[in-house]
Design a protein around this motif. Structure first.
Motif, short mmCIF file in Angstrom:
data_model
loop_
_atom_site.label_atom_id
_atom_site.label_comp_id
_atom_site.label_asym_id
_atom_site.label_seq_id
_atom_site.Cartn_x
_atom_site.Cartn_y
_atom_site.Cartn_z
N TRP A 1 13.66 51.07 57.77
CA TRP A 1 12.32 50.56 58.02
C TRP A 1 11.65 50.05 56.74
CZ3 TRP A 1 7.84 53.34 56.28
CH2 TRP A 1 6.62 52.83 56.75
N LEU A 2 11.99 50.62 55.60
CA LEU A 2 11.28 50.34 54.36
C LEU A 2 11.26 48.87 53.93
CD1 LEU A 2 12.03 53.38 52.02
CD2 LEU A 2 9.80 52.54 52.77
N PRO A 3 12.40 48.14 54.00
CA PRO A 3 12.36 46.76 53.50
C PRO A 3 11.25 45.92 54.12
CG PRO A 3 14.63 47.43 53.89
CD PRO A 3 13.76 48.53 54.42
N ASP A 4 11.00 46.10 55.42
CA ASP A 4 9.90 45.36 56.04
C ASP A 4 8.54 45.96 55.71
OD1 ASP A 4 11.50 43.45 57.23
OD2 ASP A 4 11.84 44.68 59.01
N ALA A 5 8.48 47.31 55.72
CA ALA A 5 7.20 47.98 55.50
C ALA A 5 6.68 47.76 54.09
CB ALA A 5 7.35 49.48 55.78
N LEU A 6 7.60 47.69 53.11
CA LEU A 6 7.18 47.54 51.72
C LEU A 6 7.12 46.09 51.28
CD1 LEU A 6 9.14 50.45 49.99
CD2 LEU A 6 6.78 50.43 50.82
N GLY B 1 6.00 42.81 50.06
CA GLY B 1 4.79 42.42 49.38
C GLY B 1 4.46 40.97 49.65
N ALA B 2 4.05 40.28 48.61
CA ALA B 2 3.67 38.88 48.75
C ALA B 2 4.85 38.02 49.19
CB ALA B 2 3.10 38.36 47.43
N GLY B 3 6.07 38.51 48.92
CA GLY B 3 7.24 37.73 49.27
C GLY B 3 7.79 38.02 50.64
N ALA B 4 7.10 38.82 51.43
CA ALA B 4 7.58 39.13 52.77
C ALA B 4 7.47 37.90 53.66
CB ALA B 4 6.78 40.28 53.36
N ARG B 5 8.37 37.81 54.61
CA ARG B 5 8.37 36.64 55.50
C ARG B 5 7.05 36.51 56.24
NH1 ARG B 5 9.47 35.73 60.94
NH2 ARG B 5 10.29 33.63 61.37
N SER B 6 6.47 37.62 56.64
CA SER B 6 5.22 37.57 57.41
C SER B 6 4.06 36.99 56.61
CB SER B 6 4.86 38.98 57.91
OG SER B 6 4.68 39.86 56.81
N ARG B 7 4.21 36.95 55.28
CA ARG B 7 3.11 36.47 54.44
C ARG B 7 3.37 35.07 53.89
NH1 ARG B 7 1.10 41.76 50.94
NH2 ARG B 7 1.12 43.24 52.68
N HIS C 1 14.93 36.07 59.03
CA HIS C 1 15.86 36.71 58.10
C HIS C 1 17.30 36.45 58.51
CE1 HIS C 1 12.93 38.85 55.66
NE2 HIS C 1 12.31 39.27 56.75
N THR C 2 17.58 36.48 59.81
CA THR C 2 18.95 36.29 60.28
C THR C 2 19.46 34.87 60.05
OG1 THR C 2 18.04 35.89 62.49
CG2 THR C 2 18.91 38.10 62.03
N HIS C 3 18.55 33.95 59.76
CA HIS C 3 18.96 32.56 59.59
C HIS C 3 18.67 32.04 58.19
CE1 HIS C 3 20.22 32.18 63.70
NE2 HIS C 3 19.09 32.73 64.09
N GLY C 4 18.54 32.97 57.22
CA GLY C 4 18.58 32.54 55.82
C GLY C 4 17.33 32.68 55.00
N ASP D 1 27.93 34.80 60.34
CA ASP D 1 28.06 34.84 58.89
C ASP D 1 28.89 36.05 58.54
OD1 ASP D 1 26.17 37.17 58.68
OD2 ASP D 1 24.70 35.67 59.32
N THR D 2 29.13 36.25 57.25
CA THR D 2 29.94 37.39 56.81
C THR D 2 29.11 38.57 56.35
OG1 THR D 2 30.10 36.55 54.53
CG2 THR D 2 31.81 35.84 56.08
N ALA D 3 27.78 38.45 56.40
CA ALA D 3 26.91 39.54 55.94
C ALA D 3 26.93 40.69 56.94
CB ALA D 3 25.48 39.04 55.75
N LEU D 4 27.30 41.89 56.48
CA LEU D 4 27.37 43.04 57.38
C LEU D 4 25.98 43.51 57.79
CD1 LEU D 4 30.30 45.11 55.87
CD2 LEU D 4 30.33 43.46 57.72
N THR D 5 25.02 43.38 56.91
CA THR D 5 23.62 43.60 57.27
C THR D 5 22.83 42.40 56.78
OG1 THR D 5 23.15 44.79 55.21
CG2 THR D 5 23.77 46.11 57.14
N VAL D 6 21.77 42.08 57.47
CA VAL D 6 20.99 40.89 57.16
C VAL D 6 20.24 41.09 55.84
CG1 VAL D 6 19.14 39.37 57.92
CG2 VAL D 6 20.74 40.34 59.59
N PRO D 7 20.47 40.23 54.83
CA PRO D 7 19.70 40.33 53.59
C PRO D 7 18.21 40.17 53.84
CG PRO D 7 21.62 38.93 53.29
CD PRO D 7 21.52 39.20 54.76
N ARG D 8 17.42 40.99 53.16
CA ARG D 8 15.96 40.92 53.28
C ARG D 8 15.40 40.53 51.92
NH1 ARG D 8 13.68 42.06 58.57
NH2 ARG D 8 15.50 42.70 59.77
N LEU D 9 15.41 39.25 51.64
CA LEU D 9 15.02 38.77 50.32
C LEU D 9 13.50 38.65 50.19
CD1 LEU D 9 17.70 36.02 49.60
CD2 LEU D 9 17.83 38.51 49.34
#
Length: 517
Positions: A189-194, A196-202, A358-361, A240-248
């Motif tokens: 849960w943390l990657p989305d909860a934490l 910051g300004a770089g979150a997709r929702s912002r 996130h799932t699409h890049g 894709d080959t990512a086992l879990t979706v990167p949360r950049l």
């Protein structure tokens, strides 16, 4: 009791590792090991797994790794009841494997080792607590049957149902289980909860410098059961080959452009969003798509022209390959001349009117119309190197897939549904066809291997998208077969010859059987 001890110790290690990964923004050890397994898997075995499991291949791999860990943990738990050192040694071996995996794939991440070390420490602590509680149940141990008999006489065992030792073990096990589950859930849960300004929702996307007009009114025929012209983001296929979706984090994202260029440079998200962005309607297709498959989708993309990005760098003569790399290390080789020929090849930041999912890049990816995704559609892109096909091989090229993979002309029957039942008489036949960057000129259908006749085509905004088609047939009651084939704008008609997707895309006519009543 020994197997339960081992299972819970491994669970504690995995839960704590997930929590540490969430806190540090790094990758979990299970994913790191999975990445190494994928890299080391022979091409034929990987192709078999893709064919067998489809989009569930990643879940199968991760689940398999977790099952192996728990089975090994159960065995180690039994051994640890007799010799605790064996349990701790097993955890150390697991930690060493995890460290090796993260160093192989994430050596540039200063926090990459943290989840492994935290997980190993949590596993060791849980094992110690559980072994102590288990010792309270079994009492002090001595070697040899005679010593055991003497020990039982001197120290009578308390019954398992009512003894305080048994209750203590259950309480300890329950606490370890609850702590492990909570840690794992919080870590996820943390990657989305934490964010910051770089979150997709912002992330606020700017408008295109020259927005496209609305889609022509006739792009979607509105026939029940036909694939919609625009694919909702939630329904767009993911391969894709990512086992879990990167949360950049978009505020940390950087794209490096270098290699055979005159002026290498880096850009960040602020600079990218300040550039004059353009919109393009583009249909993407995965090379793994079987005849009649659904690994294809259409969207309106927002991004900056890749050709302009390369012109800024100054591509040198002979640089025939754009080698792009995603955040998870996957590489893709795209022909340079394709990106530079005037088509709407984009460094995309938006999809379907919103930031890339996130799932699409997210936050940025490549979109190049006319090529299968494995040579064009790098998600989570962080590096673009101009090089030569003769000098560098991308991920799938190393496994003998095609290096230049234009999308083949293809069509699909959506209506009637396969094995469906429809009223006899005038029966509607409908579906989609595509030949990106060439366009579809005609679609033909036939029923029960009779004569071919042309279907009607819907409107399209350009040559880079699929097109809906529709035809009608007067059919008697009974079973029928409908086939479809398309012809692109260059005059090339879809071949009837069947070919598997690997190495450069499937071919063949799509057909379905149905019953008219």
């Amino acid at each position: 009791m020994g197997s339960v001890t081992g299972l819970l110790a491994v669970g504690a290690a995995l839960g704590a590792a997930e929590l540490a990964a969430g806190l540090t923004g790094s990758v979990s050890p299970v994913v790191a090991v999975g990445d190494v397994v994928v890299d080391a898997t022979p091409a034929f075995l990987m192709e078999w797994a893709i064919a067998l499991f489809g989009t569930a291949d990643k879940l199968v791999l991760v689940s398999g790794i977790v099952v192996v860990l728990f089975v090994a943990g159960a065995v180690l738990g039994v051994l640890a009841l007799r010799r605790p050192a064996l349990g701790y040694t097993g955890l150390a071996v697991f930690a060493a494997a995890g460290l090796a995996a993260v160093l192989l794939r994430r050596a540039d991440d200063p926090w990459a080792a943290a989840p492994v070390l935290v997980g190993a420490a949590a596993g060791a602590l849980a094992l110690a607590l559980l072994l102590r509680s288990a010792g309270a149940v079994h009492g002090p141990g001595r070697k040899g049957p005679r010593a055991s008999a003497d020990a039982e006489a001197a120290h009578p065992q308390v019954g398992p149902a009512e003894g305080p030792g048994r209750r203590g073990f259950v309480l300890t096990a329950t606490g370890v289980l609850a702590g492990s589950a909570t840690a794992g859930a919080v870590g996820r849960w943390l990657p989305d909860a934490l964010g910051g300004a770089g979150a997709r929702s912002r992330l606020a996307l700017p408008a295109a410098a020259e927005p496209l007009p609305a889609l022509p009114a006739g792009t979607d025929l509105g026939i029940p059961g036909i694939t919609p012209f625009s694919t909702p983001n939630a329904d767009f296929y993911r391969i894709d080959t990512a086992l879990t979706v990167p949360r950049l984090d978009s505020t940390r994202w950087r794209l490096r452009v270098h290699g055979m260029v005159d002026e290498p440079f880096e850009i960040d998200m602020d600079e990218l969003l300040a550039m004059p962005l353009v919109e393009a309607d583009i249909t993407l297709t995965c090379v793994s798509n079987q005849v009649g498959g659904d690994l294809v989708g259409n969207s309106r993309w927002l991004g900056f022209p890749l050709a302009d990005l390369l012109r800024r760098a100054g591509v040198r003569s002979g640089a025939d390959q754009i080698l792009s790399t995603s955040d998870d290390g996957w590489t893709c080789g795209t022909p340079t001349e394709v990106v530079m020929d005037g088509r709407d090849a984009l460094l995309a930041v938006g999809m379907g009117g919103e930031p890339l999912p996130h799932t699409h890049g997210y936050p940025a990816r490549m979109v190049v119309p006319g090529l299968y995704g494995f040579v064009s559609a790098t998600k989570w892109v962080t590096d673009i190197e101009l090089t030569r096909f003769a000098d560098e091989k991308a991920y799938w090229a190393q496994r003998d897939w095609a290096v230049r993979a234009p999308i083949k002309v293809m069509s699909r029957v959506d209506v009637p549904a396969p094995l469906g039942r429809v009223p006899s008489g005038d029966v509607v036949l409908a579906g989609v066809a595509w030949a990106q960057h060439r366009g579809v000129d005609a679609v033909e259908v036939r029923v029960d291997e009779g004569e071919w006749w042309q279907a009607d085509l819907a409107e399209v905004p350009g040559i880079d998208t699929w097109v809906q088609w529709v035809a009608e047939a007067d059919l008697d009651p009974g079973q029928h077969t409908v086939e479809v084939r398309a012809t692109d704008a260059t005059g090339r008609t879809q071949t009837s010859e069947r070919a598997e997707p690997i190495p450069d895309g499937a071919s063949g006519w799509h057909s379905i059987r149905f019953t008219a009543e």
